[in-house]
Design a protein around this motif. Structure first.
Motif, PDB file in Angstrom:
ATOM      1  N   ARG A   1     -14.206 -40.223 -86.269  1.00 32.90           N
ATOM      2  CA  ARG A   1     -13.492 -41.500 -86.444  1.00 32.90           C
ATOM      3  C   ARG A   1     -12.026 -41.358 -86.060  1.00 32.90           C
ATOM      4  O   ARG A   1     -11.450 -42.246 -85.422  1.00 32.90           O
ATOM      5  CB  ARG A   1     -13.615 -41.976 -87.893  1.00 32.90           C
ATOM      6  N   ARG A   2     -11.414 -40.243 -86.465  1.00 29.37           N
ATOM      7  CA  ARG A   2      -9.992 -40.042 -86.156  1.00 29.37           C
ATOM      8  C   ARG A   2      -9.759 -39.986 -84.655  1.00 29.37           C
ATOM      9  O   ARG A   2      -8.864 -40.662 -84.123  1.00 29.37           O
ATOM     10  CB  ARG A   2      -9.499 -38.752 -86.816  1.00 29.37           C
ATOM     11  N   LEU A   3     -10.553 -39.192 -83.952  1.00 27.88           N
ATOM     12  CA  LEU A   3     -10.359 -39.058 -82.510  1.00 27.88           C
ATOM     13  C   LEU A   3     -10.712 -40.348 -81.777  1.00 27.88           C
ATOM     14  O   LEU A   3     -10.068 -40.697 -80.781  1.00 27.88           O
ATOM     15  CB  LEU A   3     -11.188 -37.890 -81.977  1.00 27.88           C
ATOM     16  N   CYS A   4     -11.719 -41.065 -82.256  1.00 28.78           N
ATOM     17  CA  CYS A   4     -12.045 -42.361 -81.645  1.00 28.78           C
ATOM     18  C   CYS A   4     -10.878 -43.331 -81.808  1.00 28.78           C
ATOM     19  O   CYS A   4     -10.529 -44.069 -80.872  1.00 28.78           O
ATOM     20  CB  CYS A   4     -13.310 -42.938 -82.272  1.00 28.78           C
TER      21      CYS A   4
ATOM     22  N   LEU B   1      -0.292 -42.110 -87.481  1.00 31.53           N
ATOM     23  CA  LEU B   1      -0.401 -42.117 -88.938  1.00 31.53           C
ATOM     24  C   LEU B   1      -1.627 -42.884 -89.414  1.00 31.53           C
ATOM     25  O   LEU B   1      -2.289 -42.481 -90.377  1.00 31.53           O
ATOM     26  CB  LEU B   1       0.864 -42.729 -89.547  1.00 31.53           C
ATOM     27  N   ASP B   2      -1.950 -43.975 -88.738  1.00 33.99           N
ATOM     28  CA  ASP B   2      -3.071 -44.800 -89.185  1.00 33.99           C
ATOM     29  C   ASP B   2      -4.422 -44.128 -88.985  1.00 33.99           C
ATOM     30  O   ASP B   2      -5.437 -44.618 -89.496  1.00 33.99           O
ATOM     31  CB  ASP B   2      -3.053 -46.148 -88.462  1.00 33.99           C
ATOM     32  N   GLN B   3      -4.466 -43.018 -88.255  1.00 35.63           N
ATOM     33  CA  GLN B   3      -5.727 -42.289 -88.065  1.00 35.63           C
ATOM     34  C   GLN B   3      -5.859 -41.101 -89.012  1.00 35.63           C
ATOM     35  O   GLN B   3      -6.870 -40.394 -88.977  1.00 35.63           O
ATOM     36  CB  GLN B   3      -5.846 -41.810 -86.611  1.00 35.63           C
ATOM     37  N   LEU B   4      -4.859 -40.870 -89.849  1.00 38.63           N
ATOM     38  CA  LEU B   4      -4.948 -39.763 -90.797  1.00 38.63           C
ATOM     39  C   LEU B   4      -5.973 -40.083 -91.876  1.00 38.63           C
ATOM     40  O   LEU B   4      -6.057 -41.221 -92.343  1.00 38.63           O
ATOM     41  CB  LEU B   4      -3.580 -39.509 -91.438  1.00 38.63           C
ATOM     42  N   PRO B   5      -6.762 -39.103 -92.282  1.00 36.07           N
ATOM     43  CA  PRO B   5      -7.761 -39.360 -93.329  1.00 36.07           C
ATOM     44  C   PRO B   5      -7.088 -39.682 -94.656  1.00 36.07           C
ATOM     45  O   PRO B   5      -6.042 -39.122 -94.997  1.00 36.07           O
ATOM     46  CB  PRO B   5      -8.550 -38.050 -93.398  1.00 36.07           C
TER      47      PRO B   5
ATOM     48  N   ALA C   1     -13.239 -43.364 -76.436  1.00 40.01           N
ATOM     49  CA  ALA C   1     -13.929 -43.225 -77.718  1.00 40.01           C
ATOM     50  C   ALA C   1     -15.404 -42.908 -77.518  1.00 40.01           C
ATOM     51  O   ALA C   1     -16.001 -42.164 -78.311  1.00 40.01           O
ATOM     52  CB  ALA C   1     -13.759 -44.509 -78.534  1.00 40.01           C
ATOM     53  N   SER C   2     -16.000 -43.438 -76.458  1.00 41.16           N
ATOM     54  CA  SER C   2     -17.420 -43.196 -76.198  1.00 41.16           C
ATOM     55  C   SER C   2     -17.712 -41.741 -75.832  1.00 41.16           C
ATOM     56  O   SER C   2     -18.872 -41.317 -75.846  1.00 41.16           O
ATOM     57  CB  SER C   2     -17.904 -44.113 -75.069  1.00 41.16           C
ATOM     58  N   GLU C   3     -16.676 -40.964 -75.512  1.00 40.82           N
ATOM     59  CA  GLU C   3     -16.860 -39.563 -75.115  1.00 40.82           C
ATOM     60  C   GLU C   3     -16.646 -38.584 -76.269  1.00 40.82           C
ATOM     61  O   GLU C   3     -16.926 -37.391 -76.129  1.00 40.82           O
ATOM     62  CB  GLU C   3     -15.881 -39.218 -73.983  1.00 40.82           C
ATOM     63  N   VAL C   4     -16.139 -39.079 -77.392  1.00 40.08           N
ATOM     64  CA  VAL C   4     -15.692 -38.188 -78.462  1.00 40.08           C
ATOM     65  C   VAL C   4     -16.835 -37.382 -79.064  1.00 40.08           C
ATOM     66  O   VAL C   4     -16.722 -36.164 -79.267  1.00 40.08           O
ATOM     67  CB  VAL C   4     -14.951 -38.991 -79.549  1.00 40.08           C
TER      68      VAL C   4
END
Length: 397
Positions: free
Chosen positions: A247-250, A44-48, A212-215
């Motif tokens: 940002r979301r995927l990271c 939930l915290d990654q939802l825009p 995250a570095s691969e996203v």
């Protein structure tokens, strides 16, 4: 609202540490539904964030003694009611909606207090016209409560596309054991031959994306595949190469939830899967392959899925693969478990909504009649038992 149920609402910054957070985590751990990922704080915290209001809110339901009955994270938005034939949309209505994350409340005990929850949602979101439940298990507790609400005229409950197959794969500890149990010798040989055929076009390499570095690199290469896919032409982009999506995927990667794959044929990416893993369940969320390989009678998406399943048994092993909503030949081939679910809309009682559902139901009926009258046209979904909930049809268009 039923007098015996008390409802509280908490925004992202209003969920207290300690008791409620611990209860939330405990209910997630106890849940047997694969969709619990979408009810977790990490997801939930990654939802825009929307233009106005919080990105999500948590509804808690308690009995008169103050004991927790259920938790329900929700998100505001707009839900499309599509008038479509196959993948072609002829028209659509966008309804102000509340999305019930995970489709069913997280239950502490007993039956889901659905009437109290829906009543609280209508009061809290006075402009919302419908509650959206993406995947409700047919003949489950929530399904039966929806039937009762519909029969009593308390709400307009509608399954736009009727019931459908929802395929799962319970993973063994060893990939060879899965192959022997799942496929005949002939099919195993066919799968190996498809890998050899694709490898003849270029050395095959599977890239697992978890960091995250691969996203950024993954999104760029997946977007390259998406632009060459049939899905892009008919449905639009399958991944979004935007700063918000990165940002979301990271954020998901930093929380250990991201698990995506890209298959290379030589130096060229040819297929991808955007996926997530949570509490041992891998979610096969979005997939596409370069259609130029298909025109050469090569099967990059099938080879990717084969190798993905093998990887799920050896690296950070998953216990289950959830193929997501909807039916497909490849899902039937690789899955070893299936249940029936449906997307359900719960709408406010109004003449406008009644007319809207009548129009949509009539349109879906006309499409089914037309398909039935055309010899040799195969329905896009297998026939399934009709739901008692108000429905748009047992077949999707």
């Amino acid at each position: 609202m039923p007098a015996q149920v008390a409802v509280s609402v908490h925004g992202p910054n209003q969920v207290p540490d300690g008791g409620l957070t611990e209860q939330w985590e405990r209910l997630l751990a106890q849940s047997t539904r694969s969709e619990s990922l979408f009810q977790s704080r990490s997801w939930l915290d990654q939802l825009p964030a929307p233009e106005k209001g919080p990105p999500w809110e948590l509804f808690t339901l308690h009995d008169p003694r103050g004991e927790l009955l259920a938790l329900a994270p929700v998100r505001r938005g707009r839900q499309r009611l599509r008038f479509h034939v196959s993948a072609r949309t002829l028209a659509e209505i966008r309804l102000p909606a509340v999305n019930l994350q995970g489709s069913e409340p997280l239950l502490a005990e007993g039956q889901p207090p659905l009437e109290a929850l829906v009543d609280a949602l209508w009061r809290h979101y006075p402009r919302a016209q419908c509650l959206y439940l993406d995947s409700v298990t047919v003949n489950g507790d929530v399904w039966r409560q929806l039937q009762r609400l519909h029969a009593a005229g308390w709400a307009l409950v509608y399954a736009p596309d009727g019931p459908r197959a929802h395929h799962m794969l319970d993973l063994p500890t060893a990939f060879p054991a899965y192959l022997r149990a799942q496929f005949s010798a002939k099919t195993r040989n066919t799968l190996r031959r498809k890998q050899r055929q694709l490898a003849a076009a270029g050395e095959l390499r599977l890239w697992r994306v978890e960091k995250a570095s691969e996203v950024a690199d993954f999104l760029a290469r997946a977007a390259e595949v998406s632009r060459q896919s049939w899905q892009h032409r008919r449905l639009g982009p399958r991944v979004h190469q935007t700063a918000a999506e990165q940002r979301r995927l990271c954020g998901l990667a930093e929380r250990g939830l991201l698990r995506s794959y890209l298959l290379f044929c030589g130096h060229q990416p040819c297929a991808f899967v955007l996926g997530y893993q949570y509490r041992g369940v891998f979610h096969y969320s979005e997939v596409a392959f370069d259609a130029r390989y298909g025109r050469r009678r090569l099967s990059p998406s099938l080879v990717l899925l084969y190798r993905l399943i093998e990887d799920l048994t050896v690296h950070r092993p998953a216990r289950c693969l959830d193929f997501g909503v909807g039916d497909a030949d490849y899902k039937r081939l690789f899955a070893n478990r299936c249940h029936t679910d449906a997307t359900v809309l719960v709408l406010r009682r109004s003449w406008r909504n009644r007319l809207l559902l009548a129009a949509h139901r009539g349109f879906r009926g006309a499409i089914r009649t037309l398909k039935g009258g055309l010899g040799g046209v195969r329905p896009s979904r297998p026939s399934l038992p009709a739901p008692a909930v108000g429905r748009g049809g047992a077949h999707g268009g």
